[in-house]
Design an enzyme around this catalytic site. Structure first.
Site, PDB file in Angstrom:
ATOM      1  N   GLY A 135      32.709  41.213 -51.473  1.00 14.02           N
ATOM      2  CA  GLY A 135      33.011  39.800 -51.300  1.00 14.02           C
ATOM      3  C   GLY A 135      32.190  38.925 -52.212  1.00 14.02           C
ATOM      4  O   GLY A 135      32.327  38.958 -53.425  1.00 14.02           O
ATOM      5  N   GLU A 178      32.259  34.525 -47.269  1.00 16.10           N
ATOM      6  CA  GLU A 178      31.831  33.125 -47.330  1.00 16.10           C
ATOM      7  C   GLU A 178      33.052  32.201 -47.269  1.00 16.10           C
ATOM      8  O   GLU A 178      33.601  31.858 -48.311  1.00 16.10           O
ATOM      9  CB  GLU A 178      31.007  32.897 -48.581  1.00 16.10           C
ATOM     10  CG  GLU A 178      29.795  33.828 -48.650  1.00 16.10           C
ATOM     11  CD  GLU A 178      28.880  33.574 -49.830  1.00 16.10           C
ATOM     12  OE1 GLU A 178      28.857  32.438 -50.363  1.00 16.10           O
ATOM     13  OE2 GLU A 178      28.190  34.513 -50.239  1.00 16.10           O
TER      14      GLU A 178
END
Length: 402
Positions: A135, A178
């Protein structure tokens, strides 16, 4: 984690948010002994322009002080785990002088690249555990789809870890989303249980011995968007990203340290501190020993500043080696040495520039905070910003050991 060009704009957005009631004093001490995990990220792009190789983790002494090294980043593609930069990860050949063991890669070698070097590093430091993080700031988009079928996501991650070229290298997985059910580069609406579902599926798939972690926001507003206590049940730990609270996206200021431990007089937002984030995580029900305190091995800075103390005005972002307003500690300690401290972190005023960053001294203060509050340790983003003799990693390890 910090993938900087877009992050500057996000920090500016966060600075304008309405503050919630302040929690400015240190979190209540705990009698629980911290686990003293010393964790740091290794960014895949560092092997290029920065010329930061796995060998540097060894020769600096960092590998001997770390308990865990986290390789960043893999991708989340079509809701599944996937390799990020395949060339850097497994194909880039290393000459003898750049190799951990001094042996050059050869064309017939099955595994080269950073993974090949990490295997050599692990052989030299058998107690070092290595995780693969997926990520990051620019790579979190795929988690929304992954959350629709956590089992499929977990199976794909397990399959990737078992790839014959690097099977046995990784001891677990780090999720850097996020942000779940909140806005990062994009806004996600997967629901407050999504992160816990992914971590739970990974735990079921990889087993109890696997290290399964997640990077979580340092902003207390985002912490209320997800069930982090539920997520912690399946996780080995949660890494609180307690940095980037202020930065040059806030131009023309006021100048403020990007990673304060506690509030100080004049701080633009009293809840924009590591202590506030830790307090919030504990209040939400996350166990103390599953919280890791985040430290940045870089600084954020402004130009056109005439005031040495925090709170001054600026004309724009200071120049950085790779991005505006951002510079590594290794550079800043020489180009703009500290001139003061605020909120438990350092700042520096030189010529017309104002920078904030952590030093070995302020890191030791932060580690004492982690220790006294029974936290599980600390982590750093990321290793290439440290000195050739790993002063910051050493400060983390020494500070956590007391």
């Amino acid at each position: 984690m910090r993938v900087v060009p877009v992050l500057v704009a996000m920090i500016a957005l966060l600075a304008g948010c309405t503050a919630t009631p302040a929690r400015t004093s240190a979190a209540p001490p705990s009698s629980a002994a911290p686990a003293s995990r010393v964790v740091a990220y290794f960014a895949d792009w560092g092997v290029y322009g920065r010329d930061f190789q796995v060998r540097d983790v060894d020769t600096s002494g960092a590998a001997g002080r770390l308990t865990h090294l986290v390789y960043a980043f893999g991708q989340v593609t079509d809701g599944t785990c996937a390799t990020g930069d395949a060339w850097a990860a497994a194909q880039k050949p290393y000459a003898a002088e750049d190799s951990v063991d001094g042996v050059a890669d050869v064309p017939t070698q099955v595994l080269r690249g950073t993974f090949g070097q990490l295997r050599k590093l692990k052989a030299r430091h058998p107690n070092l555990r290595i995780l693969w993080s997926f990520g990051g700031w620019t790579g979190s988009r795929g988690y929304t789809e992954a959350a629709r079928d956590p089992g499929r996501f977990a199976r794909s991650c397990a399959t990737l870890l078992k790839d014959p070229r690097w099977a046995g290298l990784f001891d677990g997985i780090d999720i850097d989303w996020e942000y779940p059910n909140a806005c990062g580069l994009e806004c996600d609406r997967s629901g407050p249980l999504a992160l816990g579902a992914l971590l739970g599926a990974l735990r079921s798939e990889l087993g109890q011995d696997a290290v399964i972690t997640a990077a979580v926001p340092g902003d207390i507003g985002k912490l209320t968007a997800t069930d982090y206590a539920g997520a912690a049940r399946a996780a080995t730990w949660l890494s609180a990203m307690t940095y980037d609270y202020f930065g040059t996206g806030d131009t023309p200021g006021p100048t403020a340290p990007h990673s304060p431990l506690t509030a100080y007089p004049g701080i633009p937002r009293e809840t924009a501190t590591a202590d506030a984030a830790v307090r919030e995580l504990l209040a939400l029900g996350v166990p103390r020993d599953k919280v890791l305190l985040g430290v940045g091995f870089y600084g954020r800075g402004w130009r056109g500043v005439s005031t040495a103390a925090p709170g001054g005005r600026a004309s724009g972002a200071a120049a950085g080696s790779y991005d505006k307003g951002v510079e590594d500690y290794e550079v800043l300690r020489k180009s703009c040495p500290p001139t003061g401290t605020a909120g438990g972190t350092a700042y520096a005023f030189c010529r017309d520039q104002w920078w904030s960053y952590d030093t070995p001294e302020t890191i030791r203060t932060k580690m004492a905070y982690a220790r006294s509050n029974g936290l599980g340790g600390a982590f750093a983003w990321e290793l290439s910003g440290d000195t050739p003799d790993a002063q910051l990693v050493r400060a983390m390890a020494d500070g956590l050991s007391g």
